[in-house]
Design a protein around this motif. Sequence first.
Motif, mmCIF file in Angstrom:
data_model
loop_
_atom_site.group_PDB
_atom_site.id
_atom_site.type_symbol
_atom_site.label_atom_id
_atom_site.label_comp_id
_atom_site.label_asym_id
_atom_site.label_seq_id
_atom_site.Cartn_x
_atom_site.Cartn_y
_atom_site.Cartn_z
ATOM 1 N N ALA A 1 48.672 -14.722 -12.035
ATOM 2 C CA ALA A 1 50.068 -14.274 -11.982
ATOM 3 C C ALA A 1 50.965 -15.159 -12.845
ATOM 4 N N GLY B 1 52.403 -21.046 -17.784
ATOM 5 C CA GLY B 1 51.721 -20.552 -16.589
ATOM 6 C C GLY B 1 50.679 -21.538 -16.094
ATOM 7 N N HIS C 1 53.408 -12.055 -9.683
ATOM 8 C CA HIS C 1 53.894 -11.878 -11.051
ATOM 9 C C HIS C 1 55.360 -11.452 -11.046
ATOM 10 N N GLN C 2 55.691 -10.467 -10.214
ATOM 11 C CA GLN C 2 57.061 -9.956 -10.171
ATOM 12 C C GLN C 2 58.043 -11.019 -9.689
ATOM 13 N N LEU D 1 48.404 -10.210 -6.937
ATOM 14 C CA LEU D 1 48.747 -10.509 -8.322
ATOM 15 C C LEU D 1 50.071 -9.873 -8.733
ATOM 16 N N HIS E 1 50.554 -8.768 -22.618
ATOM 17 C CA HIS E 1 51.560 -9.666 -23.200
ATOM 18 C C HIS E 1 51.886 -9.195 -24.596
ATOM 19 N N LEU F 1 50.233 -14.509 -16.603
ATOM 20 C CA LEU F 1 50.773 -13.219 -17.039
ATOM 21 C C LEU F 1 52.298 -13.251 -17.129
ATOM 22 N N ALA F 2 52.939 -13.987 -16.234
ATOM 23 C CA ALA F 2 54.408 -14.036 -16.232
ATOM 24 C C ALA F 2 54.971 -15.046 -17.226
#
Length: 186
Positions: A70, A80, A36-37, A32, A186, A73-74
């Motif tokens: 991921a 997403g 995400h990164q 995850l 978030h 969240l991003a």
Amino acid sequence: MRRYKRLLIVFLFLAVLLAVFEFSGIRGNVNLAFLHQKIVDNKVSGLLIFTLLFCLGNLIQIPGWIFLAAAVLALGRTWGGMASYVAAVVSCTVTFFTIRLIGGDALRELKNPYAVRILRKLDTDPIKSIVLLRTLFQTVPALNYALALSGVRFHQYLVGTMLGLILPIILYCWFFDYLAMAVHLH
């Protein structure tokens, strides 16, 4: 034994692929935080890497919810979810063609009464069956393998996959968005 030859080849292919990714350390790094990164660092290349890893993950048994979480969240719930939907459909398509290329319609060769009965039900209304299976099991790799080996036509697989993934992805998006808000991500 001849009946099981293509199934054995599929199994060996998946085992070798899993071993390569496990022993190289790649599988352990697909998590995850990493996904995400990648998306946060660069949306375009991140989403391409995300989709590629989703395709590979689907072949080597990485759960699809990790990718969806991921992306949510991003990118948030809406973007997403859309990114996950597209990546999931691409991933299922890649899995279908990979497994079909290696194993053909190997499940049709089985003379097991249970397998014959399941395939008969799939043949009766393939799109409806795939929609139901996708709604219940989303991108579970075993489902992808079974459908690819079942002899179902690609257009039926694609339509059933596209329709069947909508509801679960929406629900997962709400769930992960809610979790993110609950823990102040978030």
